[in-house]
Design an enzyme around this catalytic site. Structure first.
Site, PDB file in Angstrom:
ATOM      1  N   LYS A 132     -20.836  60.336 -24.897  1.00 21.05           N
ATOM      2  CA  LYS A 132     -19.846  61.408 -24.909  1.00 21.05           C
ATOM      3  C   LYS A 132     -19.266  61.597 -26.312  1.00 21.05           C
ATOM      4  O   LYS A 132     -19.158  62.710 -26.812  1.00 21.05           O
ATOM      5  CB  LYS A 132     -18.721  61.091 -23.919  1.00 21.05           C
ATOM      6  CG  LYS A 132     -17.715  62.210 -23.796  1.00 21.05           C
ATOM      7  CD  LYS A 132     -16.415  61.754 -23.190  1.00 21.05           C
ATOM      8  CE  LYS A 132     -15.555  61.092 -24.224  1.00 21.05           C
ATOM      9  NZ  LYS A 132     -14.243  60.674 -23.765  1.00 21.05           N
ATOM     10  N   ASP A 159     -16.588  64.742 -20.303  1.00 20.82           N
ATOM     11  CA  ASP A 159     -15.492  63.811 -20.046  1.00 20.82           C
ATOM     12  C   ASP A 159     -15.006  64.035 -18.617  1.00 20.82           C
ATOM     13  O   ASP A 159     -15.606  64.782 -17.851  1.00 20.82           O
ATOM     14  CB  ASP A 159     -14.372  63.979 -21.081  1.00 20.82           C
ATOM     15  CG  ASP A 159     -13.623  65.294 -20.906  1.00 20.82           C
ATOM     16  OD1 ASP A 159     -14.021  66.119 -20.061  1.00 20.82           O
ATOM     17  OD2 ASP A 159     -12.616  65.488 -21.611  1.00 20.82           O
TER      18      ASP A 159
END
Ligand code: SF4
Length: 220
Positions: free
Chosen positions: A128, A146
């Site tokens: 991420k 996220d």
């Protein structure tokens, strides 16, 4: 290959257009010097389990004390800790930041690599974080998944997946490449401002006309 139907793709474009109209100013909310990708990496590492607001409170003094990646590489984690101790996991984060700086100086000539796979080898940088960095620092199309992006995408019926890498693969197939960064930002802004985890504000939501989960009250 995408499993999305034409209807899902149509909806995805409409959601993106509508949310972009609602949040035309959507952008990353971590503060960093726009010409210094290293500062972005530090802010992203610090943002794990912490709000962007909290991170933005500590980074000015941190970047004043350690002016560049070389300064961080020469520091010890213990020297960084006092600047970030108000954030959770500050010992681990300090260790990651110093480890990342040393690796970037020793292996990448002091510059952040632009390749995602190389970024993911850096201490404290997962999939991420690497996506956030390449999108925001280098303008490379990527959707970092996220908690907000995953939740909003599932509620909108754009994916059923829970694994972030699978969510990312499905979302990436839904929108044109040149709109992926925009999609990333507006989904996060929507999740932070309207489509909250608990009690989302469905009655004032700009996409409630097509959202399959309108009226949801739980985290799912
Ligand atoms: S209608 Fe409700 S659940 Fe659907 S996107 Fe809007 S706020 Fe989220």
């Amino acid at each position: 290959m995408s499993k999305a139907t034409g209807q899902t793709k149509n909806n995805a474009l409409w959601f993106l257009d509508t949310l972009s109209a609602r949040f035309p100013e959507a952008k990353i909310e971590l503060n960093y010097h726009k010409k210094d990708p290293w500062q972005l990496l530090v802010a992203v590492v610090l943002s794990a389990q912490a709000t962007d607001k909290k991170v933005n409170e500590v980074t000015p003094a941190l970047f004043k004390a350690f002016k560049n990646v070389q300064a961080f590489a020469q520091a010890t984690p213990q020297a960084v800790e006092p600047y970030v101790h108000s954030l959770g996991f500050f010992r681990n984060k300090s260790k990651s930041i110093v480890g990342a700086a040393r690796m970037i100086v020793e292996q990448f000539g002091g510059r952040l690599p632009r390749e995602r796979a190389l970024l993911e080898q850096i201490p404290g940088v997962g999939a991420k974080s690497a996506a956030v960095i390449i999108a925001n620092a280098f303008g490379e199309p990527a959707i970092a998944v996220d908690t907000h992006v995953g939740r909003v995408a599932r509620r909108l019926g754009l994916t059923k997946e829970k694994d972030p890498s699978k969510v990312e693969a499905e979302l990436t197939a839904l929108w044109p490449r040149d709109r992926l960064i925009e999609a990333h930002h507006v989904l996060i802004w929507h999740g932070r401002r309207i489509c909250f985890a608990r009690k989302p504000a469905c009655s004032t939501c700009p996409v409630n006309g097509r959202c399959p989960r309108v009226g949801v009250t739980t985290f799912s």
